[in-house]
Design an enzyme around this catalytic site. Structure first.
Site, PDB file in Angstrom:
ATOM      1  N   HIS A 165       9.129   3.453  76.797  1.00  0.00           N
ATOM      2  CA  HIS A 165       8.471   4.758  76.681  1.00  0.00           C
ATOM      3  C   HIS A 165       6.969   4.623  76.408  1.00  0.00           C
ATOM      4  O   HIS A 165       6.264   5.631  76.410  1.00  0.00           O
ATOM      5  CB  HIS A 165       9.101   5.592  75.561  1.00  0.00           C
ATOM      6  CG  HIS A 165      10.533   5.949  75.798  1.00  0.00           C
ATOM      7  ND1 HIS A 165      10.966   6.517  76.985  1.00  0.00           N
ATOM      8  CD2 HIS A 165      11.641   5.797  75.016  1.00  0.00           C
ATOM      9  CE1 HIS A 165      12.273   6.706  76.916  1.00  0.00           C
ATOM     10  NE2 HIS A 165      12.703   6.278  75.742  1.00  0.00           N
ATOM     11  N   ASP A 202      18.534   1.578  80.730  1.00  0.00           N
ATOM     12  CA  ASP A 202      18.617   2.337  79.490  1.00  0.00           C
ATOM     13  C   ASP A 202      18.958   3.782  79.844  1.00  0.00           C
ATOM     14  O   ASP A 202      18.603   4.266  80.923  1.00  0.00           O
ATOM     15  CB  ASP A 202      17.271   2.270  78.769  1.00  0.00           C
ATOM     16  CG  ASP A 202      17.300   2.856  77.372  1.00  0.00           C
ATOM     17  OD1 ASP A 202      17.370   2.078  76.416  1.00  0.00           O
ATOM     18  OD2 ASP A 202      17.244   4.102  77.252  1.00  0.00           O
ATOM     19  N   HIS A 204      17.703   6.365  78.841  1.00  0.00           N
ATOM     20  CA  HIS A 204      16.502   7.199  78.878  1.00  0.00           C
ATOM     21  C   HIS A 204      15.558   6.733  79.986  1.00  0.00           C
ATOM     22  O   HIS A 204      15.475   5.544  80.277  1.00  0.00           O
ATOM     23  CB  HIS A 204      15.769   7.138  77.536  1.00  0.00           C
ATOM     24  CG  HIS A 204      16.586   7.629  76.381  1.00  0.00           C
ATOM     25  ND1 HIS A 204      17.499   6.822  75.738  1.00  0.00           N
ATOM     26  CD2 HIS A 204      16.636   8.838  75.773  1.00  0.00           C
ATOM     27  CE1 HIS A 204      18.080   7.512  74.768  1.00  0.00           C
ATOM     28  NE2 HIS A 204      17.578   8.742  74.777  1.00  0.00           N
ATOM     29  N   ASP A 282      22.684   2.127  75.063  1.00  0.00           N
ATOM     30  CA  ASP A 282      22.845   3.544  74.748  1.00  0.00           C
ATOM     31  C   ASP A 282      23.556   4.335  75.842  1.00  0.00           C
ATOM     32  O   ASP A 282      23.703   5.553  75.733  1.00  0.00           O
ATOM     33  CB  ASP A 282      21.503   4.200  74.411  1.00  0.00           C
ATOM     34  CG  ASP A 282      20.453   4.007  75.492  1.00  0.00           C
ATOM     35  OD1 ASP A 282      20.757   3.389  76.532  1.00  0.00           O
ATOM     36  OD2 ASP A 282      19.319   4.482  75.295  1.00  0.00           O
TER      37      ASP A 282
END
Length: 309
Positions: A165, A202, A204, A282
């Protein structure tokens, strides 16, 4: 009247590129690893723990140590064979991050917003540097070294890192430094690599590296993520070469089918010299952040191709 900005900018860009290259070439993060060591990179200092504050965020900041402890307990890994990285220095970080961004990290308030733990704002920055940013910088060193080891041995794993991120200019989502971007930039210069594929699994979206490589055709990005959760960065999604958008509740069978199709497309579109695989646990059922429901990860066919690169 001085020269116009349009005439001076190419010279400025060349000077900046030369400085970046010199910083990479003078870095100590690439070092020779003894043959007796395995290509697994980890430091006990990766874990972030201070007065229980780390428990205020659902991200598990002590998972790295538990992973290695599990592997050693199961005799899958000898702790004496693990490679311990060096901490990324300011000059190392300046390869990607502007000094203005690094200066902002001298404020505990700014760090607290990036890692999403408000009480950190009240701590002296010297403690934040020691207890939070030092572990992150060590993990950055591990990600950068992993590319060198992968080139030499065919594979390498940094148990930490994957701060997808964070871009050059902006951190967020518990990601302070852009270790993926740094890893790739070092590989371009030190390993003479010109084609890199980033496979980000991931749950995200990896908006940090997507922003950093938005105009760099040497980098192919495949990102498979839950489109309904953080960071919802629609601008960065434009820079993904192949995006696989999932929805909350996606289960194992559908996940693996989508992944295998995406990897087949990637194989046909791009021939990388280096593959950066950002793994994300995740996606597993029960994770409070990813909101997916997979029970296998990422499937035999998929992992065999990733390992073979």
């Amino acid at each position: 009247m001085g020269p116009s900005s349009s005439r001076s900018s190419p010279t400025s860009r060349e000077a900046a590129e030369d400085l970046r290259r010199n910083r990479i070439l003078s870095s100590k993060l690439y070092f020779n690893v003894a043959p007796s060591k395995v290509a697994v990179i980890y430091s006990p200092s990766y874990d972030i723990a201070f007065l229980g504050i780390e428990k205020l965020h659902p991200f598990d900041s002590s998972k790295w140590g538990r992973i290695c402890q599990f592997l050693t307990n199961e005799h899958a890994l000898d702790e004496n064979s693990i490679v311990e990285p060096f901490e990324a220095s300011k000059d190392d970080l300046l390869v990607v991050h502007p000094e203005s961004y690094l200066d902002r990290l001298k404020s505990s308030v700014n760090v607290s917003m990036i890692i999403e733990v408000p009480p950190v704002a009240m701590l002296p920055n010297c403690l934040v540097q020691q207890k939070v940013l030092h572990p992150f910088r060590l993990q950055v060193g591990g990600s950068i070294l992993a590319a060198k080891l992968a080139k030499e041995r065919g594979w390498a794993i940094n148990v930490g890192g994957g701060f997808h991120h964070c871009s050059a200019e902006k951190g967020g989502g518990f990601c302070v430094y852009a270790d993926i971007t740094l890893c790739v930039q070092y590989a371009f210069v030190r390993l003479n690599i010109s084609r890199v594929m980033i496979i980000d699994l991931d749950a995200h979206q990896g908006n940090g590296h997507e922003t950093d490589f938005s105009n760099d055709r040497r980098v192919y990005i495949m990102d498979m993520y839950n489109s309904q959760i953080y960071p919802l960065d629609y601008e960065a999604r434009r820079y993904i070469d192949q995006k696989i958008e999932l929805v909350s509740g996606t289960r194992t069978k559908e996940y693996l089918e989508d992944l295998d199709r995406a990897l087949e497309v990637a194989r046909n579109q791009f021939d990388p010299e280096l593959l950066v695989y950002n793994a994300g646990t995740d996606i597993l059922d029960g994770d409070p952040l990813g909101r997916l429901k997979t029970s296998e990860y990422p499937g035999k066919a998929s992992i065999s191709w990733l390992a073979g690169r």
